[in-house]
Design a protein around this motif. Structure first.
Motif, PDB file in Angstrom:
ATOM      1  N   GLU A  27     137.973  18.528  52.129  1.00  0.00           N
ATOM      2  CA  GLU A  27     139.082  17.678  52.562  1.00  0.00           C
ATOM      3  C   GLU A  27     140.265  18.482  53.089  1.00  0.00           C
ATOM      4  OE1 GLU A  27     139.983  15.338  49.106  1.00  0.00           O
ATOM      5  OE2 GLU A  27     138.638  13.711  49.725  1.00  0.00           O
ATOM      6  N   GLU A  53     145.609  13.840  60.763  1.00  0.00           N
ATOM      7  CA  GLU A  53     146.121  12.799  59.875  1.00  0.00           C
ATOM      8  C   GLU A  53     145.213  11.581  59.851  1.00  0.00           C
ATOM      9  OE1 GLU A  53     147.792  14.333  62.202  1.00  0.00           O
ATOM     10  OE2 GLU A  53     149.129  15.585  60.968  1.00  0.00           O
ATOM     11  N   MET A  54     144.730  11.165  61.018  1.00  0.00           N
ATOM     12  CA  MET A  54     143.843  10.002  61.059  1.00  0.00           C
ATOM     13  C   MET A  54     142.505  10.316  60.395  1.00  0.00           C
ATOM     14  SD  MET A  54     142.823   7.588  64.300  1.00  0.00           S
ATOM     15  CE  MET A  54     144.557   7.118  64.454  1.00  0.00           C
ATOM     16  N   THR A  55     142.015  11.538  60.611  1.00  0.00           N
ATOM     17  CA  THR A  55     140.761  11.931  59.973  1.00  0.00           C
ATOM     18  C   THR A  55     140.909  11.950  58.462  1.00  0.00           C
ATOM     19  OG1 THR A  55     140.250  13.316  61.891  1.00  0.00           O
ATOM     20  CG2 THR A  55     138.944  13.673  59.916  1.00  0.00           C
ATOM     21  N   ARG A  56     142.076  12.416  57.988  1.00  0.00           N
ATOM     22  CA  ARG A  56     142.312  12.454  56.547  1.00  0.00           C
ATOM     23  C   ARG A  56     142.324  11.043  55.963  1.00  0.00           C
ATOM     24  NH1 ARG A  56     144.250  16.690  53.940  1.00  0.00           N
ATOM     25  NH2 ARG A  56     145.155  17.564  55.849  1.00  0.00           N
ATOM     26  N   GLU A  57     142.843  10.054  56.727  1.00  0.00           N
ATOM     27  CA  GLU A  57     142.858   8.676  56.253  1.00  0.00           C
ATOM     28  C   GLU A  57     141.465   8.088  56.157  1.00  0.00           C
ATOM     29  OE1 GLU A  57     145.339   6.469  58.835  1.00  0.00           O
ATOM     30  OE2 GLU A  57     147.213   7.451  58.222  1.00  0.00           O
ATOM     31  N   ARG A  58     140.563   8.585  57.002  1.00  0.00           N
ATOM     32  CA  ARG A  58     139.239   7.966  57.082  1.00  0.00           C
ATOM     33  C   ARG A  58     138.168   8.706  56.294  1.00  0.00           C
ATOM     34  NH1 ARG A  58     138.437   5.940  63.368  1.00  0.00           N
ATOM     35  NH2 ARG A  58     140.402   4.756  63.535  1.00  0.00           N
ATOM     36  N   LYS A  67     136.779  10.761  52.821  1.00  0.00           N
ATOM     37  CA  LYS A  67     136.935  10.977  51.387  1.00  0.00           C
ATOM     38  C   LYS A  67     135.738  11.756  50.866  1.00  0.00           C
ATOM     39  CE  LYS A  67     138.643  10.466  47.240  1.00  0.00           C
ATOM     40  NZ  LYS A  67     139.893  11.165  46.862  1.00  0.00           N
TER      41      LYS A  67
END
Length: 405
Positions: free
Chosen positions: A77, A96-101, A103
């Motif tokens: 992550e 940032e968007m990849t981190r939101e999507r 896990k």
């Protein structure tokens, strides 16, 4: 009945009374929820699995721990992994968007599960596999990494993401639409209660009776008259329902106007000029009395609608101003009633009219309520002191019948 029960009952009645407002706001909430669902389409979910080799054993056979599953999850992550993975999918995603999507979780002590979301099944699968592949590159490289990760770990892809779950637009819009409708209904109920709190108009028969200490003689459905042809039709062809006919008969009986003694009697019906639902009561009474064999004339602004022959009942219709009621020019009669519709008059306005009537040396014999509140189960004929005793009091089982034209 406790005060709390009364408050709950009145609050529920206020909400039901303004149910159209509540339904309208709930509908707006439903549409807003559906619109939000389309602006934020449902996300698809895909998963990839990466397996780490078991820790090596020492010469004595004991396990030597060279890796931490928490560390591996942290690396999966980390910013560099997510940045590279986001650039390897189409369309490209920012860190940032990849981190939101994305896990990463430890499925076991040796398996890392990488879950990714996408606006389409293809994007979710590509993102999950891209993160897994970039992560493998990072932990199998020879470059210097924290701890013992500089050594090749032998990690490999256990299972690539090939299918995506979720993404049902029907379920998605149903959830957000339903949530919006519920929130809208709650907001509408709060607004209805707020409006009811500031509304001083009298709606219940007991409230109307208490305002001036006079009984409610009857409740009648109003006749909708908007032009001269409607008024002519009312006088010539009025046919009340059985419920209204009984209510009108009670008014005549309670005022002792239905006795065929041969003596001429008269009645003044007072209502506010802008109360469109109460104004037709005088003509309704006149038309009904004529239909049951009582010779009746109607007086409006000193103009008689008088049948041939002797007249047993003379009904005077008097319209007054709401703010400054005066009855100076109207003729005296043997009986006087005030007609008003539920939810249109405040206690102050009704008391002002009563004072003006008494000041004109008239005795008010009672009140007639037109179009009573459909949720009103009071009768308006029990003294307020009796209601305070807490004894069981009579209530109406049904309201008046509604006329459809």
């Amino acid at each position: 009945m406790s005060a709390q029960q009364l408050d709950v009952k009145k609050s529920w009645q206020a909400i039901r009374r303004q149910r159209l407002l509540v339904a309208a706001i709930a509908a707006v909430g439903l549409l807003a929820g559906i619109g939000y669902a389309y602006l934020r389409p449902p996300m698809f979910n895909a998963s990839a699995l990466v397996v780490l080799p078991p820790p090596p054993q020492s010469a004595t056979g004991s396990t030597v721990s060279t890796q931490s599953i928490e560390t591996q999850v942290y690396i999966a992550e980390s910013g560099p992994v997510l940045l590279s993975a986001g650039q390897n999918v189409t369309p490209q995603l920012s860190t940032e968007m990849t981190r939101e999507r994305v896990k990463a979780t430890a499925a076991t002590d040796d398996v890392i599960r990488i879950d990714a979301k996408g606006t389409s099944a293809k994007q979710a699968i590509e993102l999950a596999n891209a993160v897994a592949q970039v992560y493998l590159v990072f932990i199998t490289t020879d470059q210097k990494l924290p701890g013992d990760l500089g050594k090749r770990t032998g990690a490999r892809m256990l299972e690539q993401a090939v299918n995506a779950r979720g993404g049902s637009m029907l379920v998605h819009t149903g959830i957000y639409g339903g949530l919006g409708a519920v929130l809208g209904a709650v907001a509408g109920a709060i607004l209805a209660l707020a409006r009811a709190r500031g509304d001083r108009r009298l709606r219940l028969r007991d409230e109307i009776a208490d305002a001036v200490g006079l009984p409610v003689l009857a409740s009648v459905s109003s006749y909708r008259a908007t032009d001269p042809s409607d008024w002519a039709n009312l006088l010539e062809h009025y046919s009340p329902t059985a419920v209204d006919a009984w209510a009108l008969r009670k008014v005549l009986h309670n005022l002792a106007l239905d006795a065929r003694t041969g003596q001429q009697v008269s009645l003044t019906v007072i209502s506010f000029a802008d109360d469109h639902k109460a104004r037709p009561l005088g003509p309704q009474l006149a038309a009904f009395a004529g239909s049951v064999g009582i010779s009746t004339s109607l007086v409006v602004d000193q103009h008689h609608d008088k049948p041939s022959g002797a007249v047993a009942l003379e009904i005077h219709l008097v319209l007054v101003d709401r703010d400054a009621p005066h009855l100076d020019d109207s003729e005296r009669t043997t009986r006087t009633v005030i007609a008003l519709s539920a939810g249109t008059v405040t206690a102050e306005e009704l008391a002002r009219l009563a004072v003006a009537t008494v000041a004109d040396d008239r005795t008010i014999d009672g009140l007639v309520v037109t179009d009573p509140d459909p949720f009103d189960r009071t009768i308006g004929r029990v003294a307020q002191s009796q209601r305070r005793t807490g004894s069981r009091l009579p209530t109406l089982l049904t309201g008046t019948a509604r006329r459809t034209r």
